[in-house]
Write a protein that holds these residues in place. Structure first.
Motif, PDB file in Angstrom:
ATOM      1  N   GLU A  50      -3.880  -1.101  -7.530  1.00 56.26           N
ATOM      2  CA  GLU A  50      -4.119   0.130  -8.286  1.00 56.26           C
ATOM      3  C   GLU A  50      -4.428   1.292  -7.338  1.00 56.26           C
ATOM      4  O   GLU A  50      -3.902   2.394  -7.506  1.00 56.26           O
ATOM      5  N   SER A  51      -5.256   1.045  -6.330  1.00 54.24           N
ATOM      6  CA  SER A  51      -5.600   2.084  -5.357  1.00 54.24           C
ATOM      7  C   SER A  51      -4.392   2.500  -4.537  1.00 54.24           C
ATOM      8  O   SER A  51      -4.194   3.686  -4.248  1.00 54.24           O
ATOM      9  N   MET A  54      -2.146   4.656  -6.688  1.00 55.19           N
ATOM     10  CA  MET A  54      -2.758   5.995  -6.843  1.00 55.19           C
ATOM     11  C   MET A  54      -2.613   6.825  -5.568  1.00 55.19           C
ATOM     12  O   MET A  54      -2.355   8.027  -5.630  1.00 55.19           O
ATOM     13  N   ALA A  55      -2.762   6.190  -4.414  1.00 57.93           N
ATOM     14  CA  ALA A  55      -2.621   6.910  -3.142  1.00 57.93           C
ATOM     15  C   ALA A  55      -1.199   7.431  -2.975  1.00 57.93           C
ATOM     16  O   ALA A  55      -0.996   8.570  -2.540  1.00 57.93           O
ATOM     17  N   TYR A  56      -0.207   6.623  -3.326  1.00 54.37           N
ATOM     18  CA  TYR A  56       1.183   7.069  -3.258  1.00 54.37           C
ATOM     19  C   TYR A  56       1.398   8.244  -4.199  1.00 54.37           C
ATOM     20  O   TYR A  56       2.029   9.238  -3.838  1.00 54.37           O
ATOM     21  N   GLU A  57       0.897   8.127  -5.429  1.00 53.63           N
ATOM     22  CA  GLU A  57       1.081   9.186  -6.416  1.00 53.63           C
ATOM     23  C   GLU A  57       0.373  10.470  -5.991  1.00 53.63           C
ATOM     24  O   GLU A  57       0.918  11.564  -6.151  1.00 53.63           O
ATOM     25  N   THR A  58      -0.832  10.358  -5.441  1.00 52.40           N
ATOM     26  CA  THR A  58      -1.587  11.532  -5.004  1.00 52.40           C
ATOM     27  C   THR A  58      -0.880  12.257  -3.863  1.00 52.40           C
ATOM     28  O   THR A  58      -0.835  13.480  -3.824  1.00 52.40           O
ATOM     29  N   SER A  59      -0.313  11.472  -2.944  1.00 54.54           N
ATOM     30  CA  SER A  59       0.366  12.076  -1.791  1.00 54.54           C
ATOM     31  C   SER A  59       1.764  12.578  -2.133  1.00 54.54           C
ATOM     32  O   SER A  59       2.374  13.292  -1.348  1.00 54.54           O
ATOM     33  N   GLY A  60       2.266  12.198  -3.311  1.00 51.91           N
ATOM     34  CA  GLY A  60       3.617  12.609  -3.704  1.00 51.91           C
ATOM     35  C   GLY A  60       4.706  11.727  -3.139  1.00 51.91           C
ATOM     36  O   GLY A  60       5.893  12.007  -3.326  1.00 51.91           O
ATOM     37  N   ASP A  61       4.327  10.676  -2.430  1.00 48.77           N
ATOM     38  CA  ASP A  61       5.324   9.753  -1.890  1.00 48.77           C
ATOM     39  C   ASP A  61       5.903   8.908  -3.024  1.00 48.77           C
ATOM     40  O   ASP A  61       5.163   8.481  -3.915  1.00 48.77           O
TER      41      ASP A  61
END
Length: 73
Positions: A50-51, A54-61
């Motif tokens: 999950e983390s 979320m990190a991918y989504e936050t960075s736009g990757d």
């Protein structure tokens, strides 16, 4: 929940004396977390996945494509 359809590999490590958890669909993510029991490894693996998403989504990757398998009936 569709975004969490990724392989989670759980493997015992004699060297580390615990279960290691990895996500082969994510580059550079050989072992992401661990657990002293299999159940703990599953719980930590879900949290780590999950983390990671979320990190991918936050960075736009873009998220990698999940691997799929086909079970033959």
């Amino acid at each position: 929940m569709n975004r969490l359809k990724y392989q989670m590999v759980i493997q015992w490590s004699e060297e580390d004396d615990c279960f290691l958890v990895g996500f082969p669909d994510f580059p550079g993510q050989q072992w992401r977390t661990h657990g002293e029991t299999y159940e703990e490894a599953v719980t930590h693996g879900i949290e780590a996945l999950e983390s990671l998403v979320m990190a991918y989504e936050t960075s736009g990757d873009p998220l990698p494509e999940p691997s799929t398998v086909c079970a033959i009936a």
